[in-house]
Design a protein around this motif. Structure first.
Motif, PDB file in Angstrom:
ATOM      1  N   LEU A  88      98.200  45.089 -12.608  1.00 22.72           N
ATOM      2  CA  LEU A  88      99.439  44.492 -13.107  1.00 22.72           C
ATOM      3  C   LEU A  88     100.258  45.488 -13.930  1.00 22.72           C
ATOM      4  N   VAL A  89      99.598  46.274 -14.768  1.00 23.94           N
ATOM      5  CA  VAL A  89     100.300  47.249 -15.619  1.00 23.94           C
ATOM      6  C   VAL A  89      99.577  48.603 -15.601  1.00 23.94           C
ATOM      7  N   PRO A  90      99.500  49.257 -14.460  1.00 22.47           N
ATOM      8  CA  PRO A  90      98.723  50.491 -14.373  1.00 22.47           C
ATOM      9  C   PRO A  90      99.255  51.636 -15.236  1.00 22.47           C
ATOM     10  N   ILE A  91     100.572  51.763 -15.395  1.00 24.75           N
ATOM     11  CA  ILE A  91     101.117  52.873 -16.182  1.00 24.75           C
ATOM     12  C   ILE A  91     100.799  52.664 -17.659  1.00 24.75           C
ATOM     13  N   ALA A  92     100.956  51.450 -18.143  1.00 24.72           N
ATOM     14  CA  ALA A  92     100.607  51.154 -19.534  1.00 24.72           C
ATOM     15  C   ALA A  92      99.123  51.435 -19.769  1.00 24.72           C
ATOM     16  N   ARG A  93      98.304  51.135 -18.775  1.00 26.43           N
ATOM     17  CA  ARG A  93      96.867  51.394 -18.905  1.00 26.43           C
ATOM     18  C   ARG A  93      96.586  52.896 -18.911  1.00 26.43           C
ATOM     19  N   VAL A  94      97.378  53.670 -18.165  1.00 21.84           N
ATOM     20  CA  VAL A  94      97.210  55.128 -18.186  1.00 21.84           C
ATOM     21  C   VAL A  94      97.475  55.661 -19.593  1.00 21.84           C
ATOM     22  N   VAL A  95      98.587  55.228 -20.187  1.00 22.85           N
ATOM     23  CA  VAL A  95      98.944  55.694 -21.532  1.00 22.85           C
ATOM     24  C   VAL A  95      97.863  55.301 -22.533  1.00 22.85           C
ATOM     25  N   ALA A  96      97.288  54.115 -22.341  1.00 26.41           N
ATOM     26  CA  ALA A  96      96.258  53.620 -23.257  1.00 26.41           C
ATOM     27  C   ALA A  96      94.890  54.222 -22.983  1.00 26.41           C
ATOM     28  N   GLY A  97      94.754  54.953 -21.879  1.00 22.79           N
ATOM     29  CA  GLY A  97      93.468  55.568 -21.559  1.00 22.79           C
ATOM     30  C   GLY A  97      92.471  54.591 -20.963  1.00 22.79           C
ATOM     31  N   LEU A  98      92.964  53.564 -20.286  1.00 19.53           N
ATOM     32  CA  LEU A  98      92.094  52.558 -19.667  1.00 19.53           C
ATOM     33  C   LEU A  98      91.983  52.803 -18.168  1.00 19.53           C
ATOM     34  N   GLU A  99      91.032  52.122 -17.537  1.00 20.43           N
ATOM     35  CA  GLU A  99      90.886  52.175 -16.081  1.00 20.43           C
ATOM     36  C   GLU A  99      92.207  51.745 -15.452  1.00 20.43           C
ATOM     37  N   THR A 100      92.577  52.418 -14.369  1.00 17.82           N
ATOM     38  CA  THR A 100      93.870  52.134 -13.758  1.00 17.82           C
ATOM     39  C   THR A 100      93.813  52.300 -12.255  1.00 17.82           C
ATOM     40  N   THR A 101      94.948  52.172 -11.611  1.00 18.33           N
ATOM     41  CA  THR A 101      95.013  52.312 -10.159  1.00 18.33           C
ATOM     42  C   THR A 101      95.128  53.777  -9.781  1.00 18.33           C
ATOM     43  N   TRP A 102      94.968  54.046  -8.498  1.00 20.36           N
ATOM     44  CA  TRP A 102      95.046  55.416  -8.005  1.00 20.36           C
ATOM     45  C   TRP A 102      96.424  56.021  -8.281  1.00 20.36           C
ATOM     46  N   ALA A 103      97.492  55.285  -7.988  1.00 19.05           N
ATOM     47  CA  ALA A 103      98.854  55.804  -8.170  1.00 19.05           C
ATOM     48  C   ALA A 103      99.117  56.142  -9.632  1.00 19.05           C
ATOM     49  N   ALA A 104      98.688  55.289 -10.536  1.00 19.70           N
ATOM     50  CA  ALA A 104      98.878  55.570 -11.957  1.00 19.70           C
ATOM     51  C   ALA A 104      98.015  56.751 -12.388  1.00 19.70           C
ATOM     52  N   GLY A 105      96.850  56.882 -11.774  1.00 20.11           N
ATOM     53  CA  GLY A 105      96.004  58.044 -12.054  1.00 20.11           C
ATOM     54  C   GLY A 105      96.689  59.331 -11.622  1.00 20.11           C
ATOM     55  N   GLU A 106      97.403  59.272 -10.497  1.00 19.10           N
ATOM     56  CA  GLU A 106      98.186  60.428 -10.047  1.00 19.10           C
ATOM     57  C   GLU A 106      99.264  60.762 -11.071  1.00 19.10           C
ATOM     58  N   LEU A 107      99.917  59.747 -11.614  1.00 15.83           N
ATOM     59  CA  LEU A 107     100.929  59.963 -12.653  1.00 15.83           C
ATOM     60  C   LEU A 107     100.293  60.610 -13.875  1.00 15.83           C
ATOM     61  N   ARG A 108      99.126  60.117 -14.260  1.00 19.60           N
ATOM     62  CA  ARG A 108      98.412  60.692 -15.403  1.00 19.60           C
ATOM     63  C   ARG A 108      98.125  62.172 -15.163  1.00 19.60           C
ATOM     64  N   ASP A 109      97.656  62.503 -13.965  1.00 22.01           N
ATOM     65  CA  ASP A 109      97.355  63.904 -13.645  1.00 22.01           C
ATOM     66  C   ASP A 109      98.611  64.763 -13.699  1.00 22.01           C
ATOM     67  N   LYS A 110      99.716  64.233 -13.200  1.00 22.18           N
ATOM     68  CA  LYS A 110     100.988  64.969 -13.212  1.00 22.18           C
ATOM     69  C   LYS A 110     101.431  65.241 -14.646  1.00 22.18           C
ATOM     70  N   VAL A 111     101.370  64.215 -15.501  1.00 21.55           N
ATOM     71  CA  VAL A 111     101.766  64.388 -16.900  1.00 21.55           C
ATOM     72  C   VAL A 111     100.809  65.334 -17.607  1.00 21.55           C
ATOM     73  N   ALA A 112      99.518  65.240 -17.305  1.00 19.34           N
ATOM     74  CA  ALA A 112      98.544  66.152 -17.917  1.00 19.34           C
ATOM     75  C   ALA A 112      98.845  67.591 -17.515  1.00 19.34           C
TER      76      ALA A 112
END
Length: 152
Positions: A88-112
């Motif tokens: 439901l909120v994968p990007i917010a979960r990425v920022v919070a450091g929680l389990e997330t979806t693959w697409a949001a994980g890709e965003l996390r990797d890009k920002v990292a």
């Protein structure tokens, strides 16, 4: 046997058949009522879940509007995002450091990767928070629309 005996016998048979018919109608009615009750309870549970999730989304939106990226804000974001389903909120979960979806994980990797390029590796820094606030805002609106669509 006399005619009276036959009439009484027929009356008893008809009464018995009528009673069995009434029992059958009662059983069918009870089963239908139970099915309707289950359906109503499921609908009520769904509506309560949606109301809860919409409330969490509202609070998450308020936290997201804060201009800072402090530990308190990230902590609140993490707590609220953890109350919602992963998809439901994968990007917010990425920022919070929680389990997330693959697409949001890709965003996390890009920002990292971007952070490493600028030698800033802390996820919870203000620039990252600020950069993702608009993405989270769009995600929250889409999630609210999805939940409201489930209600209709």
């Amino acid at each position: 046997m006399k005619v009276q005996d036959w009439v009484l016998l027929i009356a008893q048979v008809v009464g018995t058949v009528g009673t069995l018919g009434a029992v059958w109608v009662a059983v069918v009615t009870v089963r239908m009522s139970a099915a309707q009750t289950r359906s109503a309870e499921e609908g009520l549970r769904r509506d309560r879940r949606i109301d809860f999730q919409l409330g969490v989304l509202r609070e998450l939106g308020q936290v997201n509007l804060r201009p800072d990226g402090t530990d308190l804000t990230i902590g609140q974001l993490k707590l609220l995002a953890a109350m919602l389903p992963v998809d439901l909120v994968p990007i917010a979960r990425v920022v919070a450091g929680l389990e997330t979806t693959w697409a949001a994980g890709e965003l996390r990797d890009k920002v990292a990767d971007e952070l490493k390029a600028t030698e800033r590796q802390d996820w919870e820094s203000y620039p990252v928070w600020h950069r993702l606030q608009r993405d989270i805002e769009r995600e929250l609106v889409a999630a609210a629309e999805q939940l409201l669509g489930q209600r209709a």
